[in-house]
Scaffold this active site. Structure first.
Site: not given
Ligand code: NAP
Length: 280
Positions: A63, A99
């Site tokens: 992305k 998104d």
């Molecule tokens: P990302 O860039 O990896 O960011 C995840 C964030 O969550 C980071 O700040 C991470 O902290 C934090 N985190 C991870 N595990 C955690 C926990 N157990 N407790 C508290 N904070 C935690 O991922 P992303 O792309 O933003 O995606 C995040 C979520 O959105 C995923 O679950 C993904 O499947 C979902 N998503 C959904 C859609 C949809 O269409 N519904 C679209 C995109 C993404 P650290 O950096 O410190 O590890």
């Protein structure tokens, strides 16, 4: 036959082919949608293949990685620093972000607005986008992150100040307390198979006016279950996933899907997911 794809790594059991094939059917188009999974070290060599698609979607880790390979980028994608939908015109790549449209249409369908206090948990790619969009719409935004990503959250707040002239309050996730307004989960906490986890304790949900969880597997996370038990509006991530795909077709072919049609597709995809999990 036109070919479309989702690129990413690893792609696992993505629902995107099912969603997009249904959208092509609804449009009366002859097209296929493939999963194109390749590791980051092959991105350069893979560019000629990408240029042959009619259009494609992007997920982690491309992305942001593809940003400097694009011939053009929309204003939204530039603000969020993230591209998830690319159109190919004469072999040149044009990037956009659907998104955020998916997120906004999901809130709209549920009668929720980005107004008043909004608390985003998680400062990764999606959390950044939610926080910037809420700030752009004039909400009072708190971005709450665990210790390892507090610096990322502060960067988002600095960007909001610089690009939007808006303030975002940054807080350690574990210190959230008091009224939080619309609570948005932008972390993977609670995602299958670790479904007994939540990004915040139940006491924080008690202080929320509504909850949006971007996780779509399972369709009811522990966070959403708590919100529903407390009688609060609660919306899951399948809506965002299906709406971002529908918004990509709108960009690519000008097709506008109604809330009714997308609502049916969301239910279909939740059923596909439930069946898949039941089969193990
Ligand atoms: P990302 O860039 O990896 O960011 C995840 C964030 O969550 C980071 O700040 C991470 O902290 C934090 N985190 C991870 N595990 C955690 C926990 N157990 N407790 C508290 N904070 C935690 O991922 P992303 O792309 O933003 O995606 C995040 C979520 O959105 C995923 O679950 C993904 O499947 C979902 N998503 C959904 C859609 C949809 O269409 N519904 C679209 C995109 C993404 P650290 O950096 O410190 O590890």
């Amino acid at each position: 036959m036109l070919h479309y794809a989702l690129i990413g790594h690893p792609l696992g059991h993505s629902l995107s082919p099912q969603i997009h094939r249904r959208l092509f059917q609804l449009e009366g188009m002859e097209a296929d949608y493939l999963l194109d999974d390749f590791p980051p070290q092959e991105l350069e060599a893979h560019l000629p293949i990408l240029r042959r698609y009619a259009a494609f979607n992007i997920t982690i880790p491309y992305k942001t990685a593809l940003l400097d390979r694009l011939a053009g980028i929309s204003e939204n994608a530039r603000l969020y620093g993230s591209v998830n939908a690319v159109q190919v015109k004469d072999g040149r790549l044009y990037g956009d972000n659907t998104d955020c449209t998916g997120f906004l249409r999901t809130l709209e369908s549920a009668g929720l607005a980005l107004r008043g206090p909004v608390c985003v948990a998680g400062a990764g790619g999606v959390g950044r986008m939610f926080a910037l969009e809420a700030a752009r719409q004039g909400a009072q935004v708190t971005l709450a992150a665990r210790a390892s990503s507090l610096d990322k959250a502060r960067q988002v707040a600095a960007e909001a100040r610089e690009k939007l002239g808006a303030e975002i309050a940054v807080r350690p996730l574990e210190t959230l307390a008091g009224p939080v307004g619309l609570l948005i989960n932008a972390t993977p906490a609670g995602m299958y198979p670790r479904v007994d986890a939540a990004p915040v304790p139940r006491a924080v949900v008690e202080e929320a006016s509504a909850v949006f969880d971007c996780i779509y597997n399972p369709s009811q996370t522990l966070l959403l279950q708590w919100a529903r038990e407390l009688g609060k509006p609660a919306v899951g991530g399948m809506g965002m996933l299906v709406w971002q795909a529908a918004a990509a077709h709108e960009l690519w072919h000008g097709t506008r899907f109604s809330h009714r049609v997308v609502g049916q597709l969301i239910q279909e995809m939740e059923a596909v997911l439930a069946e898949r999990e039941a089969q193990g």
